[in-house]
Motif scaffolding. Structure first.
Motif, short mmCIF file in Angstrom:
data_model
loop_
_atom_site.label_atom_id
_atom_site.label_comp_id
_atom_site.label_asym_id
_atom_site.label_seq_id
_atom_site.Cartn_x
_atom_site.Cartn_y
_atom_site.Cartn_z
N ARG A 144 14.73 142.30 -18.53
CA ARG A 144 14.62 142.43 -19.98
C ARG A 144 15.23 141.21 -20.68
N GLU A 145 16.37 140.75 -20.18
CA GLU A 145 17.04 139.63 -20.85
C GLU A 145 16.47 138.27 -20.44
N LYS A 146 15.91 138.21 -19.23
CA LYS A 146 15.35 136.94 -18.71
C LYS A 146 13.95 137.25 -18.17
N PRO A 147 12.99 137.44 -19.09
CA PRO A 147 11.68 137.98 -18.66
C PRO A 147 10.93 137.10 -17.67
N PHE A 148 11.13 135.79 -17.71
CA PHE A 148 10.43 134.93 -16.77
C PHE A 148 11.28 134.59 -15.56
N GLY A 149 12.27 135.40 -15.32
CA GLY A 149 13.11 135.20 -14.17
C GLY A 149 14.44 134.56 -14.56
N PHE A 150 15.43 134.79 -13.71
CA PHE A 150 16.79 134.37 -14.04
C PHE A 150 16.89 132.88 -14.33
N HIS A 151 16.21 132.05 -13.52
CA HIS A 151 16.38 130.61 -13.65
C HIS A 151 15.54 129.97 -14.74
N ASP A 152 14.67 130.74 -15.40
CA ASP A 152 13.89 130.20 -16.51
C ASP A 152 14.83 129.62 -17.57
N ALA A 153 14.38 128.53 -18.19
CA ALA A 153 15.27 127.81 -19.11
C ALA A 153 15.67 128.62 -20.34
N THR A 154 14.81 129.54 -20.76
CA THR A 154 15.09 130.23 -22.02
C THR A 154 16.33 131.10 -21.94
N VAL A 155 17.25 130.87 -22.88
CA VAL A 155 18.38 131.79 -23.06
C VAL A 155 18.33 132.31 -24.50
N ASP A 156 18.94 133.45 -24.70
CA ASP A 156 18.92 134.06 -26.04
C ASP A 156 17.50 134.17 -26.60
N GLY A 157 16.59 134.54 -25.75
CA GLY A 157 15.21 134.69 -26.23
C GLY A 157 14.42 135.59 -25.33
N GLY A 158 13.14 135.66 -25.61
CA GLY A 158 12.26 136.50 -24.81
C GLY A 158 11.43 137.40 -25.71
N TRP A 159 10.97 138.49 -25.16
CA TRP A 159 10.13 139.41 -25.95
C TRP A 159 10.96 140.19 -26.94
N GLU A 160 12.23 140.22 -26.71
CA GLU A 160 13.11 140.83 -27.71
C GLU A 160 14.35 139.98 -27.83
N VAL A 161 14.91 139.97 -29.02
CA VAL A 161 16.14 139.24 -29.29
C VAL A 161 17.11 140.26 -29.89
N PRO A 162 18.27 140.43 -29.28
CA PRO A 162 19.18 141.47 -29.78
C PRO A 162 19.49 141.29 -31.28
N GLY A 163 19.38 142.35 -32.00
CA GLY A 163 19.72 142.31 -33.43
C GLY A 163 18.62 141.75 -34.31
N GLU A 164 17.52 141.28 -33.68
CA GLU A 164 16.45 140.70 -34.46
C GLU A 164 15.11 141.35 -34.08
N ARG A 192 10.22 134.72 -28.66
CA ARG A 192 11.07 133.79 -29.43
C ARG A 192 12.13 133.18 -28.50
N ALA A 193 12.58 132.02 -28.85
CA ALA A 193 13.64 131.36 -28.06
C ALA A 193 14.67 130.84 -29.06
N ARG A 194 15.78 131.53 -29.16
CA ARG A 194 16.85 131.13 -30.09
C ARG A 194 17.78 130.16 -29.38
N MET A 195 17.39 128.91 -29.30
CA MET A 195 18.18 127.88 -28.61
C MET A 195 17.66 126.52 -29.05
N LEU A 196 18.50 125.50 -28.93
CA LEU A 196 18.05 124.17 -29.30
C LEU A 196 16.85 123.79 -28.42
N GLY A 197 15.81 123.29 -29.08
CA GLY A 197 14.58 122.98 -28.34
C GLY A 197 13.57 124.12 -28.38
N GLY A 198 14.02 125.29 -28.80
CA GLY A 198 13.11 126.42 -29.01
C GLY A 198 12.21 126.67 -27.81
N ARG A 199 10.93 126.85 -28.11
CA ARG A 199 10.00 127.24 -27.05
C ARG A 199 9.54 126.04 -26.20
N THR A 200 10.02 124.83 -26.52
CA THR A 200 9.67 123.72 -25.63
C THR A 200 10.45 123.81 -24.32
#
Lengths: 591, 222
Positions: free
Chosen positions: A70-90, A107-115
């Motif tokens: 749920r927190e790392k939908p594309f797998g643990f090592h995927d670059a996205t942090v603080d993002g995914g299909w759900e963002v806590p509180g948002e 969504r990807a709440r991190m510098l660089g966003g979805r890149t």
């Protein structure tokens, strides 16, 4: 200027850029290289791929072998942090409980966003793709043509570094000589597919991806990118030399600490920061664009996510590049006496005509690939693809537009499921695992969706995020053009798997069952479409809002069609073009 | 499995791999009958450790037990270790046993995790390991790990699915299938498992050379 905290904010900036992904990164790059003072607001935390990327970690180094969670939908090592299909509180909401009318928002709440999370597939839209209405009477023509955008595609390809080849195929544009980097060789399974699907007239060609197969031409590219701008040339030449070529290992989706692939954080932002003209404020969640007495945008109100407090910053112009959905949300939340229905929304079209890409997939096992002599097949993700090949058959297909095919084969890093299908145990079991390892194939179709009246977002009347900001509610509906296309994909994949002697399931003839849920391909565009008529569009061809000309929409929100080509390269090209125009207008004193 | 998300072709490989895994899992895994699930406590009863979280440290090497407590009993862990060694015996004398590589610890991490995706495996694995020892006691008056190899094989042959499985062993077969899936996943994710299966990637190279002449010949492409 640098990555700053709130106390270092300047009282005024030339331009405020909301978002740090492909659109925001390109905008900030173009502005700062031309001496414009920029503040970039990023809703997520600072993120540095150079120090944070898990490059050579094995799957065994991750919890649960890196399984998607749920927190790392594309797998643990995927670059996205603080993002995914759900963002806590948002949260975001769905207008319908019907799963077929669902839109999943990444969504990807991190510098660089979805890149930080994308395939780096960098295909140019072709001439047809900018004039779809003229060709079949559906959707909208863009208020610009391929020729208008081509010089910016050239520049973006040189800047970010794109491997690929020129094949001279219909509506699949070539790049000028010397622009693309050489494509990596095709893998064994890819060549096998190429050989066996040729009889269907299906071409398998090198794909274009934003990955450095060789180092960039730091001697000649800078002058082509920034003629008559020695300072910019010097900065980008240095930045290009700080990027290494791909070493053909590790998953690009984890990010790249050697900067061989494109992430905004390793390609756009370092040179922009080196100009001294960029401040980046992270954890700054934009709520609304403010408007002066003259009706022009004059700043942004944001939430400082560390303190939870509301803050305001001022600028002479504002660029929204927060992702299509978030940009629409900011516009709709920017209500004032002058703009009671949201900013730049006199047409009532903000939030309308959101699009994703049509997706369907089919995998199979291929006996011919069994016991392939051991060699390193890793490379850099996808090396080849199949561009849409049936332009001539458009009238016979029963659906408009087309799709390209991405596919994967090869002896990749083992993990969850390796050996899972073989029976027995002991030596004979292990022998069969060895035999079948790498003997799979997966096809995925990526097709054009036509904008429709039933696919839109709006502010939810009651639900708010943790800062009290109204959230988006999504409405979604695929038309038969998309569902029939998905069924066509499945049938084609089954035909190709059969042609290589593989085994698969029966293809899904019901396209509404074959098609991926809206949003799942993460090619969300539209929501503030551009057009030639101020009453029928939100922005003009320069991404400028008709009603607020110093407000630009430099992400995918201004897209008025969504070709099968993945949108990121076009987002960057249009952002560069729009930003050049903004700079010119500011210089002329028109804004 | 149909909605594996997103565009990413760096990830098309992973996405497709997931689909193949899904197909493989669907073929291989037979989930427990309802009564087995009814009898066992939900996973949340024992784990209680942390989840992965939205912003974990990515470039750290985790080992089972780092994030949540492991929950197999010592007796279950012993049976699990012994069964991994039976399923995945070393090919070379210098190779390690799966139990020496800690494959059973991965299985323990999996069934102890707070995630819905793994929760259904917890009763299958724990009940199955208990059954394994009970069956070993019934037939040979010893725990499974203490049996001689032919005795272990006698039990495994009845439940591994290579030949028709008797009705009374159906639950045990479900267990064996799922256990083997997890044991193989864990084993082939280790450096020895990579070598074993013929994976030679994850090493930097100057050039991507493409297929070898032997590989091309194998496919009739030379």
């Amino acid at each position: 200027m640098a990555i700053i905290t709130e106390k270092d904010l300047q009282p005024n900036y030339d331009v405020i850029v909301v978002g740090s992904g492909a659109g925001g990164g390109q905008s900030a790059y173009t502005l700062t290289m031309n001496g414009v003072k920029v503040l970039m607001l990023e809703a997520g935390r600072n993120y540095d791929p150079v120090t944070e990327t898990p490059m050579f970690q094995s799957k065994a180094d991750a919890p649960l072998l890196g399984m998607g969670t749920r927190e790392k939908p594309f797998g643990f090592h995927d670059a996205t942090v603080d993002g995914g299909w759900e963002v806590p509180g948002e949260p975001y909401t769905q207008a319908s409980t019907d799963p077929k009318q669902r839109f999943d928002w990444w969504r990807a709440r991190m510098l660089g966003g979805r890149t930080n999370h994308w395939g780096r597939i960098s295909l140019r839209n072709g001439p047809y793709d900018f004039k779809p209405y003229s060709r079949d009477g559906l959707g909208f023509d863009w208020p610009l043509s391929y020729e208008d955008v081509a010089p910016y595609y050239d520049k973006v390809e040189m800047l970010v570094g794109v491997y690929g080849s020129n094949e001279g195929l219909e509506n699949t544009p070539d790049s000028p000589n010397g622009t693309l980097l050489p494509p990596p060789k095709a893998r064994a399974g890819e060549l096998y597919v190429k050989k066996h699907v040729a009889k269907f007239g299906i071409p398998v060609i090198p794909i274009h991806r934003a990955i450095l197969s060789t180092r960039q031409d730091h001697v000649n590219f800078p002058a082509r990118l920034h003629p008559n701008n020695p300072k910019a040339q010097k900065i980008i030449a240095k930045a290009m030399q700080e990027r290494a070529a791909c070493f053909w290992a590790t998953d690009c989706g984890r990010g790249c600490s050697i900067k061989a692939n494109y992430q905004s954080t390793t390609v756009h932002l370092p040179p922009a920061l080196a100009t001294g003209n960029l401040d980046i404020l992270c954890n700054a969640h934009a709520r609304e664009v403010t408007v002066g007495a003259d009706g022009k945008a004059n700043g942004v109100i944001y939430i400082d996510k560390v303190t939870g407090q509301e803050r305001a910053v001022k600028g002479r112009a504002v660029i929204l590049a927060a992702s299509s959905g978030e940009t629409a949300r900011i516009l709709l939340n920017s209500k004032s006496n002058r703009f009671p229905n949201g900013l730049a929304n006199g047409s009532g079209l903000v939030g309308k005509y959101i699009m994703d890409t049509v997706g369907a997939g089919l995998g199979g096992s291929v006996p011919a690939f069994e016991n392939l002599p051991v060699h390193n097949e890793e490379g850099a993700g996808t090396h080849v693809y199949i561009p849409w090949w049936l332009y001539k058959d458009a009238s016979k297909l029963g659906f408009a537009r087309g799709y390209h095919i991405e596919f994967g084969t090869g002896r990749r890093m083992p993990g969850l499921g390796t050996g899972g299908a073989s029976p027995g145990y002991g030596k004979s079991y292990k022998e069969e695992v060895r035999q079948k390892y790498g003997a799979g194939i997966g096809f995925a179709g990526r097709g054009e969706m036509i904008p429709n009246e039933d696919s839109f977002c709006e502010l939810d009347p009651t639900v708010k995020d943790k800062w009290g900001i109204p959230v988006l509610r999504f409405h979604w509906k695929w038309s038969e053009h998309e569902t029939k296309q998905a069924a066509h994909m499945e049938a084609t994949f089954a035909m190709m798997i059969e042609a290589i002697g593989g085994k698969t399931r029966t293809p899904q003839a019901d396209g509404s069952k074959a098609i991926d849920t809206g949003g799942r391909i993460i090619h969300e565009v539209g929501g503030a479409i551009m057009g030639a008529n101020a009453k029928k569009s939100v922005a003009n061809q320069w991404n400028q809002c008709w009603e607020v000309p110093n407000l630009l929409l430099n992400d995918g929100s201004a897209f008025c069609s969504n070709a099968d080509k993945n949108p990121t390269l076009t987002i960057m090209a249009l952002a560069w073009r729009a930003t050049d125009h903004l700079i010119e207008e500011m210089r002329k004193g028109n804004l | 499995m149909e909605n594996i998300p997103a565009d990413n072709s760096g990830q098309i490989d992973r996405r497709q791999a997931l689909k193949w895994i899904g197909a493989a899992a669907a073929a291989a895994a037979v989930f427990p009958h309802a009564s087995a699930q009814d009898r066992l406590a939900p996973p949340s009863a024992s784990p209680g450790g942390k989840r992965i979280g939205w912003d974990p440290l990515l470039n750290k090497n985790y080992v089972p037990g780092d994030l949540w407590a492991l929950t197999l009993t010592p007796k279950q862990r012993k049976a699990a270790a012994s069964l991994t060694d039976l399923i995945l015996p070393p090919d070379n004398p210098s190779d390690k046993l799966p139990s020496q590589l800690g494959v059973q610890a991965f299985i323990d991490e999996w069934i102890s995790s707070p995630y819905d995706e793994t929760a259904k495996d917890r009763p299958v694995i724990t009940e199955g390991l208990d059954w394994l020892d009970a069956e070993a006691q019934r037939r040979f008056q010893k725990d499974f790990a203490e049996l001689a190899e032919p005795q272990k094989c006698a039990i495994a042959d009845d439940i591994c699915g290579k030949t028709a499985v008797k009705k009374e062993f159906r639950s045990a077969q479900n267990f064996f299938n799922r256990f083997r899936y997890l044991a193989a996943s864990g084993y082939y994710s280790t450096p020895q498992g990579w070598k074993d299966v013929g994976y030679v990637g994850n090493v930097p190279t100057l050039n991507f050379d493409g297929p070898t002449p032997e590989a091309l010949k194998h496919l009739g492409l030379a």
